[in-house]
Design an enzyme around this catalytic site. Structure first.
Site, PDB file in Angstrom:
ATOM      1  N   GLY A 171       5.453  -4.187  10.796  1.00 20.27           N
ATOM      2  CA  GLY A 171       4.407  -3.314  11.328  1.00 20.27           C
ATOM      3  C   GLY A 171       3.274  -3.165  10.343  1.00 20.27           C
ATOM      4  O   GLY A 171       2.326  -2.401  10.559  1.00 20.27           O
ATOM      5  N   LEU A 183      -6.501  -7.046   0.888  1.00 18.70           N
ATOM      6  CA  LEU A 183      -6.397  -8.297   1.647  1.00 18.70           C
ATOM      7  C   LEU A 183      -6.975  -8.144   3.047  1.00 18.70           C
ATOM      8  O   LEU A 183      -7.487  -9.096   3.622  1.00 18.70           O
ATOM      9  CB  LEU A 183      -4.936  -8.742   1.721  1.00 18.70           C
ATOM     10  CG  LEU A 183      -4.314  -9.086   0.356  1.00 18.70           C
ATOM     11  CD1 LEU A 183      -2.801  -9.199   0.466  1.00 18.70           C
ATOM     12  CD2 LEU A 183      -4.907 -10.370  -0.201  1.00 18.70           C
ATOM     13  N   LYS A 230      -8.459  -3.135   7.173  1.00 16.07           N
ATOM     14  CA  LYS A 230      -7.927  -2.341   8.271  1.00 16.07           C
ATOM     15  C   LYS A 230      -6.419  -2.099   8.108  1.00 16.07           C
ATOM     16  O   LYS A 230      -5.947  -0.964   8.206  1.00 16.07           O
ATOM     17  CB  LYS A 230      -8.195  -3.063   9.590  1.00 16.07           C
ATOM     18  CG  LYS A 230      -7.944  -2.229  10.824  1.00 16.07           C
ATOM     19  CD  LYS A 230      -8.445  -2.998  12.047  1.00 16.07           C
ATOM     20  CE  LYS A 230      -8.458  -2.118  13.284  1.00 16.07           C
ATOM     21  NZ  LYS A 230      -9.033  -2.851  14.418  1.00 16.07           N
ATOM     22  N   GLN A 235      -1.926   1.427   6.162  1.00 18.55           N
ATOM     23  CA  GLN A 235      -0.800   1.733   5.284  1.00 18.55           C
ATOM     24  C   GLN A 235      -1.042   3.050   4.540  1.00 18.55           C
ATOM     25  O   GLN A 235      -0.143   3.869   4.390  1.00 18.55           O
ATOM     26  CB  GLN A 235      -0.580   0.600   4.275  1.00 18.55           C
ATOM     27  CG  GLN A 235       0.005  -0.653   4.896  1.00 18.55           C
ATOM     28  CD  GLN A 235       1.349  -0.396   5.538  1.00 18.55           C
ATOM     29  OE1 GLN A 235       2.292   0.038   4.888  1.00 18.55           O
ATOM     30  NE2 GLN A 235       1.451  -0.623   6.828  1.00 18.55           N
ATOM     31  N   LYS A 238      -2.080  -5.810  -5.397  1.00 15.78           N
ATOM     32  CA  LYS A 238      -0.884  -5.018  -5.681  1.00 15.78           C
ATOM     33  C   LYS A 238      -0.357  -4.450  -4.363  1.00 15.78           C
ATOM     34  O   LYS A 238      -0.996  -4.552  -3.326  1.00 15.78           O
ATOM     35  CB  LYS A 238      -1.217  -3.876  -6.650  1.00 15.78           C
ATOM     36  CG  LYS A 238      -1.497  -4.355  -8.057  1.00 15.78           C
ATOM     37  CD  LYS A 238      -1.625  -3.216  -9.068  1.00 15.78           C
ATOM     38  CE  LYS A 238      -2.999  -2.622  -9.090  1.00 15.78           C
ATOM     39  NZ  LYS A 238      -3.321  -1.935 -10.382  1.00 15.78           N
ATOM     40  N   GLU A 245       3.580   1.772   0.018  1.00 13.12           N
ATOM     41  CA  GLU A 245       4.199   3.055  -0.317  1.00 13.12           C
ATOM     42  C   GLU A 245       3.299   3.999  -1.112  1.00 13.12           C
ATOM     43  O   GLU A 245       3.536   5.203  -1.147  1.00 13.12           O
ATOM     44  CB  GLU A 245       5.497   2.802  -1.102  1.00 13.12           C
ATOM     45  CG  GLU A 245       6.549   2.117  -0.241  1.00 13.12           C
ATOM     46  CD  GLU A 245       7.672   1.468  -1.026  1.00 13.12           C
ATOM     47  OE1 GLU A 245       7.365   0.733  -1.990  1.00 13.12           O
ATOM     48  OE2 GLU A 245       8.841   1.681  -0.686  1.00 13.12           O
TER      49      GLU A 245
HETATM   50 MO1  MOS Z   1      11.215   0.005   1.231  1.00 15.62          MO
HETATM   51  S1  MOS Z   1      12.010   1.877   1.078  1.00 15.62           S
HETATM   52  O1  MOS Z   1      11.751  -0.828  -0.132  1.00 15.62           O
HETATM   53  O2  MOS Z   1      11.489  -0.640   2.689  1.00 15.62           O
END
Ligand code: MOS
Length: 732
Positions: free
Chosen positions: A469, A618, A621, A626, A689, A693
């Site tokens: 996703g 990259l 959008k 993310q 990078k 997360e």
């Molecule tokens: Mo992630 S928590 O390494 O999918």
């Protein structure tokens, strides 16, 4: 032919920026987006296989003990029932997914409530579910432990001890010593865990919802005692994983056992409740933060200690202190993590393992330090950005924390004047603001991808990489298109099939940089081949744009060069010494404004700005999305998300999306994302990078700080639900 690149030094060539196609970084919409929104993207459970049976998992209604009887005869006469499987190979626990080995087996010894113990297989789902409900089982229950504070803890390896923190605390001009708690979290991916296994007597093919096919294949082969060459995994579309699909889980193995035993395809889909109860959780944590500072707010001591939990025998411990290792200065340091063994489902990686809960506590503690020292909290952070890794002395790769704090503050309109709670009220709402930093270690892993420049002038990218996703299909097409001078539509990307070269898998925010580098390496090899065909020494002298190759002395169409023969290269990227030579991380800053109701303690988000620096963008959008997703998780973990276990028998009480509260549209205000321009030549050959997360690392702390600034409730327990806010709100 395979082209190999192990990055041992800074990549100063910055090849991508020299390309001419002009699609890298552009906000191109997801190539599979239309398929998804029109229901045409086939997810794991949606394949129609001839003669397919349905399996329903039966789980343990107790937390610790042994199943002594599984009475198959209790259901075998029921309509549609084919068999009951209680094979030793049925797995007890979801794999953490790092070893490529089978997860823990032996389904009859039970370690947590909701552990799978059997699979009922029937002609239809309804028949299987009905029989599963009626399956007679007997068991012996043993004493279980549910509370981490009741057991002796095991210290984890990798603690940091440097200087003398106690002394730094004693001598500090300003200091804080605060304990925080965070509750368990669920990944709560939209798509439940599902698998369809098919055994043709030779090969086991499993369509499943997984993040890491490159090692999931080894886990499944090991579980089934098959050679990897006899296993094929397919995960073309994955409706979110967030860590819960890093390793294989019970539905994959149960479906495989049934299919091999019965000689018919078998589908096993976990119910929403089963996903919550059996798959994986983020550990709850207890954390102690000790910060010592001099009169100028410069940190002299930094202590971060955490207690987390997991099942007996599990290797994973929530890495709570991961970013505390390098984010701020302080010569006297103590960082450690202890683990308690308790009987709740496996604790594993849930999006941003470590930072997601460690940083909110740290960032909230810094806010209290800023208040004590009378220093603006943005300024306090700026004063404590270290020159190099404070424990190891390793230089940082590109580092944009200061820029993120400054640009974020400017865009948000941060008031750096004196801060006082209860300064602003609108009707029954107290209004306040808060700030926090973001940091998430940058990880890369080896990856392979094959790129084929085809006779028709289009390109094909193939790897067993997944797109969970995040936009992998799209960015890999952009990288190949940029390198080969093709439009986005001229590059076809095929993912999620172990028949393709092994990618990096999607996890730990490493996917884009790792498998993106593999595609890059393959394309460089193709460019080199074109150059040599033209008798040119270096491919950098070539310009590939709009299906045309031009160089000093000429110009040719790409199809003339291909001349009817495919040019195929496999790219193999491996992290090299560079990962040891530099401390690489993404950085960012969050600014939030909240309103807290003076009578009900309800917190409403009013606005949130996130500024992030994560190397090359990259795709503007997908990267922005993310960041947005991460910020939404910040709001959930600050205000509502919490796994609640019954203290009497250890069962998970809130095991669906009605009771486990992730934010919904109404909870999310205007979110503003600023992407700070950056290239990181140490991070990857494409200077990118991870971003998956970073957006949720620390933001919950900014919300906690804003709640305090709004209404004066200083809390140390996440999530900050209305009952907690009310209890902490000072009398007016
Ligand atoms: Mo992630 S928590 O390494 O999918």
């Amino acid at each position: 032919m395979t082209a190999h690149l192990k990055q041992n030094k800074l990549d100063k060539r910055n090849v991508l920026d020299g390309m001419q196609q002009g699609i890298i970084g552009k906000p191109i919409s997801r190539s599979e987006g239309l398929l998804k929104v029109t229901g045409k993207a086939t997810y794991a459970a949606e394949y129609h296989l001839e003669n397919c049976l349905e399996g329903v998992i039966v789980t343990a209604p107790f937390a610790k003990g042994r199943v002594t009887v599984i009475d198959e005869s209790s259901v075998m006469e029921m309509p549609g029932v084919i068999t009951v499987i209680s094979d030793e190979r049925m797995i007890a626990r979801a794999a953490q997914g790092t070893a490529g080995a089978a997860p823990l087996q032996k389904a009859c010894d039970v370690d947590y409530w909701g552990q799978p113990i059997a699979l009922v297989v029937a002609e239809s789902f309804e028949e299987a579910r009905n029989a599963a409900k009626h399956l007679h089982i007997e068991f012996e229950v043993e004493d279980a432990i549910f509370d981490a504070s009741e057991v002796e803890v095991e210290p984890q390896d990798g603690a940091t001890q440097q200087g003398d923190l106690a002394q730094a605390m004693a001598e500090a001009e300003h200091s804080v010593d605060i304990s925080y708690t965070t509750e368990g979290h669920a990944s709560a991916a939209m798509e439940p865990h599902a698998a369809i296994a098919d055994w043709d007597g030779e090969t086991l093919t499993v369509r499943a919802s997984l993040q890491m096919l490159n090692y999931n294949i080894g886990e499944l082969a090991d579980s089934m005692d098959l050679d990897e060459s006899k296993v094929r995994l397919i995960s073309r579309y994955v409706g979110g994983g967030f860590g819960s699909k890093l390793g294989i889980s019970q539905e994959v193995v149960a479906a495989s056992i049934a299919a091999m035993q019965l000689g018919r395809p078998v589908r096993v889909v976990m119910s929403r409740q089963q996903v919550f109860q059996t798959i994986m959780r983020r550990s709850e944590t207890t954390q102690r933060l000790r910060l010592a500072a001099d009169a100028n707010g410069r940190l002299t001591g930094f202590g971060h200690e955490a207690l987390v939990s997991n099942l007996p025998g599990e290797g994973f411990a929530e890495p709570v202190t991961q970013s505390s290792e390098f984010l701020y200065a302080g010569e006297n340091r103590l960082l450690k993590i202890d683990i308690a063994r308790i009987h709740r489902m496996t604790a594993g990686s849930v999006r941003a393992p470590g930072e997601a809960v460690g940083m909110p506590a740290l960032e909230a503690a810094l806010d209290e330090l800023a208040e004590k020292a009378g220093i603006d909290p943005v300024e306090l952070r700026l004063r404590n950005i270290p020159e190099e890794h404070p424990a190891t002395g390793t230089p940082f790769s590109s580092h944009k924390l200061a820029e993120c704090l400054q640009q974020g503050a400017k865009a948000f309109g941060w008031d750096s004047g004196p801060r006082k709670p209860r300064n602003r009220r609108e009707g029954e709402w107290w209004i306040g603001t808060g700030v926090a930093s973001a940091a998430r270690v940058h990880i890369v892993s080896q990856a392979r991808a094959r790129v084929t420049l085809q006779a028709d002038g289009t390109a094909l990218v193939e790897t067993d990489m997944t797109d969970i996703g995040t936009g992998t299909y799209t960015i890999l097409g952009q990288i190949a298109g940029e390198m080969l001078g093709l439009a986005q539509e001229q590059v076809k990307v095929e993912l999620g099939d172990t028949r393709h070269p092994r990618g990096s898998g999607s996890g730990g925010s490493w996917g884009a940089a790792s498998v993106g580098s593999a595609v890059f390496v393959a394309c460089e090899a193709i460019r080199a081949k074109i150059a040599s065909q033209l008798g040119i020494s270096a491919d950098m002298e070539l310009t590939l744009k709009d299906s045309t190759v031009s160089w000093d002395e000429g110009k040719k169409s790409l199809s003339d060069i291909i001349d009817g023969k495919d040019i195929a290269r496999e790219g193999h990227y491996e992290p090299g010494d560079i990962t040891e030579d530099y401390a690489a991380s993404g950085y960012g800053a969050f600014f939030v404004e909240v309103a807290v109701n003076r009578w009900t303690g309800e917190t409403r988000m009013r606005r949130m700005t996130g500024a992030f620096g994560f190397g090359r963008v990259l795709n503007e959008k997908t990267a922005r999305s993310q960041c947005l997703g991460g910020m939404v998780w910040c709001i959930g973990s600050a205000l509502t998300e919490s796994l609640l276990f019954d203290p009497r028998d250890g069962h998970l009480v809130n095991c669906d999306l009605a009771e486990y509260h992730v934010p919904v549209n109404r909870d999310i205000p205007d979110l503003d994302v600023i992407m700070v321009e950056e290239r990181d030549p140490a991070a990857s050959p494409i200077q990118a990078k991870g971003i998956g997360e970073l957006g949720m690392c620390g933001g919950a702390g900014a919300i906690a700080n804003a709640i305090y600034n709004a209404c004066g409730a200083r809390m140390h327990d996440f999530p900050m639900t209305p009952d907690r806010v009310l209890a902490a709100m000072p009398d007016e």
